[in-house]
Design a protein around this motif. Structure first.
Motif, PDB file in Angstrom:
ATOM      1  N   ARG A  67       0.554   4.278   2.058  1.00 44.76           N
ATOM      2  CA  ARG A  67       0.982   2.886   2.214  1.00 44.76           C
ATOM      3  C   ARG A  67       0.762   2.370   3.634  1.00 44.76           C
ATOM      4  N   MET A  72      -2.904  -0.136  -1.799  1.00 45.90           N
ATOM      5  CA  MET A  72      -1.914  -0.494  -2.810  1.00 45.90           C
ATOM      6  C   MET A  72      -2.158   0.192  -4.154  1.00 45.90           C
ATOM      7  N   PRO A 158       5.549  -2.319  -1.631  1.00 44.26           N
ATOM      8  CA  PRO A 158       4.784  -3.038  -2.660  1.00 44.26           C
ATOM      9  C   PRO A 158       5.658  -3.640  -3.746  1.00 44.26           C
TER      10      PRO A 158
END
Length: 230
Positions: A67, A72, A158
């Motif tokens: 990350r 993603m 996310p």
């Protein structure tokens, strides 16, 4: 579909691989954390499955490092840890979902399909509305940046970003936890609905103000997003 599985238990890998073959999924199985991390960042994947405990580099560290590169790719954690704090940690460092061992292969496949379906839907709708602007927020879906009154909000995971986007697109609408899981996580969540509560709590802490939490609890129902001052 190409999936990287970083898991040191060969029996678990064999079980997963059997179901991958039935589903037409190409699975690459790595048993060492360091090697798994190298493959994760140097190759393109549709999904990454990480065991929590690994030799060399643990799954939590691998997830966090992925990350940090702004990658993603959907990530599912496999963990023998079933405490709420451990599950929250996995979500906080950027995992999209977790499956607690021992698990049913059918349950894992359901999670895989749901996570990847959600990722595909996000990619398909990206062009429809790249920037969301509200009274206080400006959200860029392409760069995944959030600005609150002109100041960037750092360190959103996310899923926190996806949750904020969903609510910003549906202001003042009340959603149950089940609806939020279905719309943001992409499926009816099997198990603990506290996942929603955890993410709402963290978003309030990161973006809320003392008299302006943005995320409001509707007792007996769920949550709504409202920019009014209490």
């Amino acid at each position: 579909m190409k999936v990287l599985v970083v898991e040191d238990n060969e029996n678990v890998c064999s079980m997963i691989d059997m179901f991958f073959i039935k589903e037409g999924i190409e699975g690459i199985f790595i048993h060492d954390g360091n090697e798994g991390y190298k493959r994760a960042i140097n190759e393109e994947w549709d999904l990454i499955i990480l065991d929590w405990m690994l030799p060399g580099m643990d799954g939590v560290t691998i997830c966090r490092k992925i990350r940090e590169t702004k990658n993603m790719v959907p990530i599912i954690m496999l963990t023998a840890k079933d405490s709420e704090s451990d599950q929250v940690l996995g979500l906080e460092i950027g995992a999209d979902d977790y499956v607690t061992k021992p698990f049913s292969p059918l349950t894992l496949m359901a999670r895989i399909k749901a996570v990847t379906r959600r990722a595909n839907q996000s990619n398909q709708t990206m062009e429809q509305m790249e920037v969301i602007e509200t009274h206080h927020f400006k959200i860029n879906k392409e760069t995944r940046e959030v600005f609150l009154d002109g100041h960037i909000i750092p360190d959103l995971t996310p899923k926190e970003f996806d949750l904020l986007v969903f609510f910003a697109q549906h202001p003042r609408q009340v959603f149950t936890r089940e609806q939020i899981l279905d719309r943001v996580w992409g499926y009816q969540y099997y198990g603990d609905e506290r996942t929603v509560d955890v993410h709402i709590k963290r978003l309030r802490k990161k973006i809320g103000r003392e008299k302006q939490p943005f995320f409001h609890t509707v007792w007996g129902v769920g949550y709504k997003f409202d920019e009014m001052v209490e």
